[in-house]
Scaffold this motif. Structure first.
Motif, PDB file in Angstrom:
ATOM      1  N   ALA A 292       0.827  -1.210   0.000  1.00  0.00           N
ATOM      2  CA  ALA A 292       0.000   0.000   0.000  1.00  0.00           C
ATOM      3  C   ALA A 292       0.857   1.254   0.000  1.00  0.00           C
ATOM      4  O   ALA A 292       0.563   2.229  -0.709  1.00  0.00           O
ATOM      5  N   VAL A 293       1.920   1.243   0.792  1.00  0.00           N
ATOM      6  CA  VAL A 293       2.812   2.399   0.840  1.00  0.00           C
ATOM      7  C   VAL A 293       3.426   2.664  -0.528  1.00  0.00           C
ATOM      8  O   VAL A 293       3.605   3.819  -0.941  1.00  0.00           O
ATOM      9  N   ARG A 294       3.725   1.594  -1.251  1.00  0.00           N
ATOM     10  CA  ARG A 294       4.329   1.752  -2.588  1.00  0.00           C
ATOM     11  C   ARG A 294       3.324   2.241  -3.628  1.00  0.00           C
ATOM     12  O   ARG A 294       3.646   3.067  -4.476  1.00  0.00           O
ATOM     13  N   ARG A 295       2.089   1.746  -3.561  1.00  0.00           N
ATOM     14  CA  ARG A 295       1.147   1.967  -4.664  1.00  0.00           C
ATOM     15  C   ARG A 295       0.112   3.064  -4.431  1.00  0.00           C
ATOM     16  O   ARG A 295      -0.329   3.700  -5.377  1.00  0.00           O
TER      17      ARG A 295
ATOM     18  N   ASP B  68      -1.882   5.558  -6.962  1.00  0.00           N
ATOM     19  CA  ASP B  68      -3.127   4.901  -7.376  1.00  0.00           C
ATOM     20  C   ASP B  68      -3.953   4.516  -6.144  1.00  0.00           C
ATOM     21  O   ASP B  68      -4.074   3.341  -5.811  1.00  0.00           O
ATOM     22  N   PRO B  69      -4.538   5.501  -5.443  1.00  0.00           N
ATOM     23  CA  PRO B  69      -5.286   5.199  -4.224  1.00  0.00           C
ATOM     24  C   PRO B  69      -6.552   4.399  -4.521  1.00  0.00           C
ATOM     25  O   PRO B  69      -7.265   4.698  -5.488  1.00  0.00           O
ATOM     26  N   PRO B  70      -6.850   3.373  -3.733  1.00  0.00           N
ATOM     27  CA  PRO B  70      -8.040   2.547  -3.976  1.00  0.00           C
ATOM     28  C   PRO B  70      -9.310   3.254  -3.506  1.00  0.00           C
ATOM     29  O   PRO B  70      -9.272   4.109  -2.611  1.00  0.00           O
ATOM     30  N   ALA B  71     -10.430   2.866  -4.087  1.00  0.00           N
ATOM     31  CA  ALA B  71     -11.713   3.434  -3.677  1.00  0.00           C
ATOM     32  C   ALA B  71     -12.093   2.940  -2.283  1.00  0.00           C
ATOM     33  O   ALA B  71     -12.705   3.672  -1.500  1.00  0.00           O
ATOM     34  N   ASP B  72     -11.732   1.696  -1.971  1.00  0.00           N
ATOM     35  CA  ASP B  72     -12.034   1.110  -0.669  1.00  0.00           C
ATOM     36  C   ASP B  72     -10.737   0.562  -0.083  1.00  0.00           C
ATOM     37  O   ASP B  72     -10.371  -0.595  -0.325  1.00  0.00           O
TER      38      ASP B  72
ATOM     39  N   LEU C 209      -6.767  -3.834   1.119  1.00  0.00           N
ATOM     40  CA  LEU C 209      -5.806  -4.471   2.021  1.00  0.00           C
ATOM     41  C   LEU C 209      -6.204  -5.914   2.335  1.00  0.00           C
ATOM     42  O   LEU C 209      -5.345  -6.802   2.393  1.00  0.00           O
ATOM     43  N   VAL C 210      -7.498  -6.158   2.545  1.00  0.00           N
ATOM     44  CA  VAL C 210      -7.954  -7.517   2.820  1.00  0.00           C
ATOM     45  C   VAL C 210      -7.633  -8.430   1.640  1.00  0.00           C
ATOM     46  O   VAL C 210      -7.133  -9.555   1.808  1.00  0.00           O
TER      47      VAL C 210
END
Length: 379
Positions: A37-40, A44-48, A53-54
């Motif tokens: 998550a830190v890299r991406r 490209d932030p996710p909507a959820d 992460l799950v």
């Protein structure tokens, strides 16, 4: 983003464990997902974020399971789980909290595991809070994970044990780079929102009322300031008001418990404009209630102080006779009562002895100063 990831990490870990992942492997998978998550996310932030992460953590866990031939049986079990998709709506953080407070763990291990898995602290931060090497804390947390795995996370700790662990965490206070008292409050808040048990609210109220006085407990040079000498203008009135409100709601349920009684005593201290205006008769009444609920030496010690305030130092000394001689702080309380009774020589000797027994530098310094102060009273 750091705060978001810290909030989401225990929720994601709870989902994986509930799906059947073993605690240690699940945490490794979550950590890998957090690194991804830190890299991406910046680009490209996710909507959820939670669902993302799950999904990533679950895939990492399945990869680890499939690569370990010795765990082939478990692999077959977890492969039947639903495919990773949108995360469940409910929050598994509280369930994870109960798992971390497993009754098979020692209180210290439960606190460390809770801080790591639910609090989202790094092993280095937990080690700093306890002033031990990171390697030592890593071993402690690893042992706790193995214990939970061996016992089975399907048998989480009961509510009373969870509250005891949170209370222990709160009483550790502040050390290293971590404010354990603030962490305990942060973890207790959602539990109080989710539970109708008044003792949960009582514990939260107790924490808030004690934490409200924190800024006045020490001088700029780190010296301890007793409650009677604290600058009450430095108390956090917002925390006091919140604590009283939470306590009143708990008491309205009319199912008194030890944390509610302790919070009621703390509320009386916070309500007094000065130490001289403390309603000591009511404080003593609450200590009587608390002693009926919890017949412990610590309660008896604190009750002896209240007796000394209400009925005089000699009555306080008689109440103190029922307290074991080796209990921490007993010698300091006896010194205070002897001083109040005019027995300055005995009081000074007791202050010196109490300083030798002190658990912290600040407490030792304070008691040494109390002994030195009495020199002028001794001809």
């Amino acid at each position: 983003m750091d705060d978001l990831l810290r909030d989401l990490a225990p929720q994601v870990l709870g989902v994986l464990v509930r799906r059947g992942a073993d605690f240690a492997t699940a945490e490794d998978a979550v950590q890998e997902a957090l690194l991804e998550a830190v890299r991406r996310w910046p680009d490209d932030p996710p909507a959820d974020p939670r669902a993302w992460l799950v999904t990533v953590a679950w895939r990492r866990f399945l990869d680890a399971a499939r690569s370990d031939a010795a765990r082939r049986t478990r692999e077959e079990r977890v492969s039947d789980e639903p495919a990773a998709g949108p995360a469940e709506e409910h929050d598994d953080t509280l369930l994870l909290l109960f798992w971390c407070c497993h009754p098979a763990l020692s209180p210290a291990s439960a606190v460390a595991l809770t801080l790591r898995a639910v609090g989202g602290l790094t092993t280095a931060q937990v080690a700093s809070a306890y002033l031990v090497p990171e390697a030592t804390m890593a071993q402690r947390i690893s042992r706790a994970k193995r214990t939970v795995a061996a016992e089975g996370v399907g048998t989480p700790g009961d509510l009373r044990w969870v509250l005891a662990v949170l209370y222990l965490m709160f009483n550790e206070g502040y050390a290293g780079s971590v404010d354990l008292a603030a962490e305990a409050i942060r973890l207790t808040r959602p539990l109080a929102r989710a539970s109708a048990e008044p003792e949960v609210a009582g514990l939260l109220a107790l924490m808030l009322l004690h934490h409200a006085r924190r800024a006045a407990r020490f001088t700029a040079d780190g010296s301890l300031v007793p409650l009677a000498e604290q600058d009450r203008s430095r108390w956090d009135t917002a925390l006091v008001a919140e604590g009283v409100e939470v306590l009143q709601a708990a008491l309205a349920v009319d199912r008194l418990g030890e944390y509610q009684a302790q919070a009621a005593i703390a509320a009386l201290h916070c309500d007094a404009p000065s130490a001289a205006e403390t309603d000591w008769p009511q404080v003593l009444e609450w200590y009587d209630e608390l002693q009926r609920l919890v017949d412990s030496p610590v309660v008896a010690l604190n009750r002896a102080v209240a007796v000394g305030e209400v009925d005089g130092p000699l009555a306080g000394l008689r109440a103190l006779e029922r307290v074991p001689a080796d209990l921490p702080r007993r010698t300091a309380v006896e010194a205070w009562l002897r001083e109040r009774a005019g027995e300055f020589v005995a009081a000074r000797e007791l202050y010196v002895r109490a300083a030798d027994q002190a658990a912290s530098v600040a407490e030792r310094t304070h008691l040494t100063r109390q002994a030195a102060r009495l020199v002028s009273f001794i001809g």
